[in-house]
Design an enzyme around this catalytic site. Structure first.
Site, mmCIF file in Angstrom:
data_model
loop_
_atom_site.group_PDB
_atom_site.id
_atom_site.type_symbol
_atom_site.label_atom_id
_atom_site.label_comp_id
_atom_site.label_asym_id
_atom_site.label_seq_id
_atom_site.Cartn_x
_atom_site.Cartn_y
_atom_site.Cartn_z
ATOM 1 N N GLU A 1 52.426 -15.250 95.820
ATOM 2 C CA GLU A 1 52.471 -14.191 94.806
ATOM 3 C C GLU A 1 52.564 -14.747 93.381
ATOM 4 O OE1 GLU A 1 55.922 -12.121 96.283
ATOM 5 O OE2 GLU A 1 57.303 -13.324 95.083
ATOM 6 N N HIS B 1 62.296 -11.273 102.684
ATOM 7 C CA HIS B 1 61.980 -11.941 101.421
ATOM 8 C C HIS B 1 63.246 -11.950 100.571
ATOM 9 C CE1 HIS B 1 57.409 -12.272 101.276
ATOM 10 N NE2 HIS B 1 57.780 -12.161 102.536
HETATM 11 C C1 NOJ Z 1 58.919 -9.669 96.303
HETATM 12 C C2 NOJ Z 1 58.252 -10.084 97.568
HETATM 13 O O1 NOJ Z 1 58.236 -11.486 97.688
HETATM 14 C C3 NOJ Z 1 56.863 -9.515 97.560
HETATM 15 O O2 NOJ Z 1 56.143 -9.977 98.676
HETATM 16 C C4 NOJ Z 1 56.941 -8.020 97.539
HETATM 17 O O3 NOJ Z 1 55.646 -7.491 97.425
HETATM 18 C C5 NOJ Z 1 57.775 -7.525 96.366
HETATM 19 N N1 NOJ Z 1 59.006 -8.223 96.296
HETATM 20 C C6 NOJ Z 1 58.069 -6.035 96.504
HETATM 21 O O4 NOJ Z 1 58.978 -5.820 97.535
HETATM 22 CA CA CA Z 2 59.706 -13.133 96.372
#
Ligand code: NOJ
Ligand code: CA
Length: 706
Positions: free
Chosen positions: A513, A488
């Site tokens: 998210e 990510h």
């Molecule tokens: C951002 C990521 O996209 C997400 O999936 C993750 O839960 C958080 N960072 C924490 O690492």
């Molecule tokens: Ca992210």
């Protein structure tokens, strides 16, 4: 099955023609003759090129060149010393992917150039013409007085031939998690996207866009600019000249080192790619970007199996639990960068993980992701000094790493490791070997990594050469321990999964998210119908679909802007060999639509894009490997739509048990997103059906071989 048909002058007469009017013009045609790339030395002997598709000039005369730190630019005064041509037609197999077999069929031309005056530097430009697009890359040859070059910028122009409609995200040096914009080239204003309140970091120094960028001409031709095989080089953004309708390469730099790229000689750049398609869906079926990468160097990678997974993840984004042990770091702090909240509980406990393992085992999901298992989260976001903070081998006191892995194994499930580096790659590199060795000890074969925040050291950016090399180091080191990587906040995908199949998936877009905490209302319904024709053209996506509770009760100001039927469709529409069932187990428990997530494949024999229009809708059918079952997914933007499905793609001698999960007649992404209707019937090749999609809706269909 590699078949090279002739190098040199013989092949030259087959597909290379010289033109009398421009003495130094050479033409390379694609195998079917539809795409044509011309190399020309223009005024002052400047290397230039043009691209045609059929009768249409799609890229007009565009110059090429470089400027360096400590030597004159390489842009003019060049002469052609040699031209070599070849034809290749080969087929290779994806260990997992959108399809099993990939045909790599192209004509190639290597133009050798030499400066006519001192210092007499030499450069080759490699051109490839495919039926689905064209590509070129530069090769710097040895120079007498130096063993490396320091590039201050690359000047590859793409001279557009009209004010095309463009789907773009800003040329951010740190993040791809922007919403897509739709505008004419003349109206692109990327810098206005700086300082987005929901983004952990942004840096947009120029009016530039990131790639892949998708354009549509007035007569309906689709063009996509991107790059392939980004190796030991900086990521490329494209600077926009709104008046002249020119895009020009603008590499991501290093303020720390004061340059864009440093490379030992001889050196090759990534491929600059242009996909060309009359039908939008052909962009998705094209494997041009993977074809421009080297074959698999890892050999047998059967230690990784594509899978669906669940995880201790959404509950943190919903603010129901936290990553850190003390319960102070929830997604409200994330959104407002630093405000303390102390109401929550730690998510990654042994007990909670076992609950997810049980749920995965009951539903046939292969993996359980656990975020927040290790020490360091208490100094995560908003901290300047993140060096040495995260520890990738030490669990929090309430997480028994050995026990969860034992329990998972007993249940036939694998724990997915999580490494949030907090954008401190040096700390991660120091622990990398130990961290992957720990995974190997417990039989864990995949890691989700993360790089939230500005890169340490200061002056480096996520998409610069230094980070490109870091991401590669992670992939190569992981491979030694039979670990596959899903990064990510990654560097963009450029088809390297062909060479390193353990690059399984990545984020690199505005994922699900954002729906849980973005202050701008989340991802609008047009987001994914754009993503399918932009970001998805670069490679697999970890979007994390499958949310069933759309109104997010713990987040009164947020909701999911799709219907539930569309959440199901995403398992087919968005490709990735790891696909999350993102919602909380209690939201799936007893829901009839869960059956689709249980049934749907994650690894495909074949993919057919049945129909689609960029930013409006897309319908994709994929045939699962081994079972021969087909799955169809269709998604629409904010407009309702009627989709006609012709089942011509099915095998003639088979009968399929179809289950259709579609929007109920009164479904609507805003007012009534969870209204779904499920129908069962028998389907054969030649049958057809129409399905109504609600605003922000979709449908998912399983076609299980009887
Ligand atoms: C951002 C990521 O996209 C997400 O999936 C993750 O839960 C958080 N960072 C924490 O690492
Ligand atoms: Ca992210």
């Amino acid at each position: 099955m590699r078949k090279i048909v002739g190098w040199g002058t013989m092949a030259l007469t087959i597909f290379l023609a010289s033109c009398k009017e421009e003495s130094s013009k050479t033409i390379l045609l694609s195998p079917n003759g539809q795409n044509e790339i011309q190399f020309i030395l223009t005024e002052n002997a400047t290397p230039s090129y043009r691209v045609r598709h059929g009768e249409n000039m799609v890229i007009d005369t565009s110059t090429m060149g470089f400027s360096f730190k400590d030597q004159p630019p390489l842009q003019q005064g060049l002469a052609v010393s040699n031209i070599r041509t070849s034809q290749v037609d080969e087929t290779w197999e994806m260990p997992w992917g959108e399809q099993r077999e990939v045909r790599n069929h192209f004509n190639e031309m290597v133009v050798s150039l030499e400066e006519t005056k001192a210092p007499g530097r030499k450069m080759n430009i490699h051109f490839k013409a495919y039926d689905d697009g064209v590509a070129f890359r530069y090769e710097f040859l040895e120079q007498q007085d130096r063993d490396s070059i320091t590039i201050m910028d690359e000047h590859t122009a793409f001279q557009l031939t009209g004010d095309h409609t463009t789907w773009w995200i800003p040329g951010d040096w740190d993040l791809y998690e922007h919403l897509y914009n739709t505008s004419k080239v003349s109206e692109i204003d990327a810098r206005s996207k700086q300082n987005h309140p929901d983004l952990a970091t942004t840096y947009i120094p120029e009016n530039a866009v990131n790639t892949p960028v998708t354009l549509r001409t007035d007569n309906g031709l689709h063009l996509v600019l991107h790059e392939a095989n980004l190796t030991d080089y900086a990521g490329m953004t494209l600077k926009v000249d709104n008046e002249n309708l020119t895009l020009t390469s603008e590499l991501v730099g290093s303020d720390r080192l004061g340059h864009k790229v440093k490379k030992s000689l001889p050196a090759k750049t990534p491929w600059r790619t242009l996909q060309i398609a009359e039908r939008a869906g052909d962009l998705i079926e094209s494997r041009l970007v993977e074809n421009l990468n080297e074959p698999n160097v890892l050999g047998d990678v059967s230690w990784f199996t594509p899978m669906k997974y669940v995880g201790i993840w959404w509950e943190m984004h919903l603010g129901l639990s936290t990553w850190d042990l003390e319960g102070t770091q929830d997604m409200n702090t994330f959104a407002t960068l630093g405000k303390e909240q102390t109401s929550s509980v730690h998510g990654a406990t042994t007990e909670n993980t076992k609950k997810y393992i049980d749920f995965a085992a009951e539903n046939g999901f292969g993996g359980v992701l656990v975020e927040g298992w290790n020490t360091g989260w208490d100094h995560w976001i908003g901290f300047e000094d993140r060096e040495g903070v995260f520890d990738f081998v030490t669990p929090y006191a309430d997480y028994d790493l050995e026990e969860v892995n034992r329990y998972a194994k007993e249940k036939g499930v694998e724990i997915i490791m999580h490494h949030e580096t907090s954008a401190a790659p040096r700390t991660y590199e120091q622990q990398m070997e130990a961290a992957y060795a720990l995974m190997q000890k417990y039989g864990m074969h995949s890691v989700k990594s993360g790089y939230v925040g500005p890169i340490i050291p200061k002056g480096e950016y996520h998409h610069g050469q230094w980070m490109v090399n870091h991401y590669r180091k992670a992939v190569e080191t992981a491979a030694k321990y039979q670990v596959a990587v899903n990064a990510h906040e990654p560097i963009k995908a450029t088809g390297l999964r062909r060479t390193y199949p353990n690059i399984i998936s990545r984020e690199g877009l505005r994922g699900q998210e954002f729906n849980a905490w973005a202050t701008d209302g989340g991802n609008p319904p047009e987001h994914l119908p754009i993503v399918a024709f932009t970001r998805m053209l670069s490679g697999p996506i970890d979007f994390t679909p499958g949310v069933f509770e759309m109104d997010l009760p713990s987040k009164p100001n947020n909701q999911i802007n799709t219907t539930l039927a569309q959440q199901l469709a995403l398992y087919v529409v968005i490709y990735g060999p790891v696909q999350m069932a993102a919602d909380l187990p209690e939201n799936y428990e007893g829901h009839p639509a869960l059956q689709f997530i249980r049934d749907v494949g994650v690894d495909w024999e074949q993919t057919k894009v049945l129909d689609g229009a960029v930013g409006d809708f897309v319908t994709i059918a994929r045939k699962e490997r081994d079972t021969g079952n087909w799955f169809v997914g269709s998604i629409t933007d904010e407009n309702p739509r009627e989709i006609r499905l012709d089942f011509d793609f099915l095998e003639a001698d088979k009968t399929y048990r179809a289950v259709l999960y579609k929007d109920a007649p009164d479904a609507h992404y805003k007012e009534n997103p969870e209204a779904i209707s499920i129908e069962r019937f028998i389907i054969k090749k030649g049958d057809s059906q129409t399905v109504q999609l609600a605003p922000g809706g979709g449908f998912a269909m399983s076609l299980l071989v009887e």
